[in-house]
Design an enzyme around this catalytic site. Structure first.
Site, short mmCIF file in Angstrom:
data_model
loop_
_atom_site.label_atom_id
_atom_site.label_comp_id
_atom_site.label_asym_id
_atom_site.label_seq_id
_atom_site.Cartn_x
_atom_site.Cartn_y
_atom_site.Cartn_z
N CYS A 99 0.89 -1.16 0.00
CA CYS A 99 0.00 0.00 0.00
C CYS A 99 0.93 1.21 0.00
CB CYS A 99 -0.95 -0.02 1.19
SG CYS A 99 -0.14 -0.11 2.81
N ASN A 100 0.48 2.33 0.48
CA ASN A 100 1.34 3.51 0.45
C ASN A 100 2.51 3.37 1.43
OD1 ASN A 100 2.41 6.02 -0.05
ND2 ASN A 100 0.61 7.18 0.51
#
Length: 214
Positions: free
Chosen positions: A119-120
């Site tokens: 994810c980020n």
């Protein structure tokens, strides 16, 4: 006594490699959680050279819709991607989205590939998916699956809502296993039951044939 080696194997699997010394900058890298399964932040997916050196073939890109302009597939000509747009908040339903990620990861691993899930930041959102995958794949409790992932990527911290869903998913996957086992047993039970009825019918016919009465 026969269960001890299995318990020891599970314990060693959860503990992970003891020689790894976690450093702060490692949160910007990805770590191998299981053979063929890597977990990390978006930053780990931005270097084609690094991804190829790790043997990555598939990438699960999990992002908040607001991040789509930056957190996106960078090398679609080199890797197979699965992109999941989710909201990184405690109300987001991950259990509903997990089967798609699970199928993608299993397919990649069965084909001999290696999957990066990111994810980020690689702290809450993508780790929640990986913990659920590890839990089901290794048939662990949610606590043991969480510890397994944490012992390889020390910085993970799923938010409270995600952690609640991780706990809920343990009962879901165990129920699915039980249901599959029962559905496999039922045809055999029907065969045994049918054979028993046939044997009883044969006995009735034989008894009737021996009867002195018409």
């Amino acid at each position: 006594m026969a269960t001890l080696p299995n318990e020891e194997h599970i314990r060693n699997l959860i503990q992970g490699p003891a020689e790894v010394e976690w450093r702060y900058e490692m949160r910007r890298e990805c770590q191998e959680i299981l053979p063929g399964l890597l977990l990390g932040p978006f930053q780990a997916s931005k270097s084609l050279e690094t991804l190829q050196s790790l043997g990555v073939t598939h990438i699960v890109c999990i992002r908040d819709a607001k991040e789509a302009f930056s957190v996106r597939p960078r090398f679609p000509e080199h890797f197979q991607y699965l992109v999941l747009d989710v909201e990184d908040n405690e109300e987001q339903n991950l259990i509903r989205l997990f089967p798609q990620a699970n199928q993608f990861i299993i397919g990649a691993m069965q084909a001999g590939g290696k999957v990066l899930v990111h994810c980020n930041g690689g702290i809450s959102l993508s780790p929640a998916f990986v913990v659920m995958f590890v839990m089901q794949h290794c048939q662990l409790s949610w606590e043991n699956a969480l510890h397994l992932v944490q012992n390889r990527r020390y910085c993970i911290s799923p938010n409270g809502g995600f952690l609640t869903q991780i706990k809920e998913y343990e009962s879901i996957y165990r129920a699915n296993i039980s249901l599959a086992a029962n559905s496999h047993a039922q045809p055999m039970n029907r065969i045994v039951s049918r054979r028993k009825r046939e044997d009883e019918d044969d006995e009735d016919e034989s008894r009737y044939a021996r009867s002195p009465f018409p």
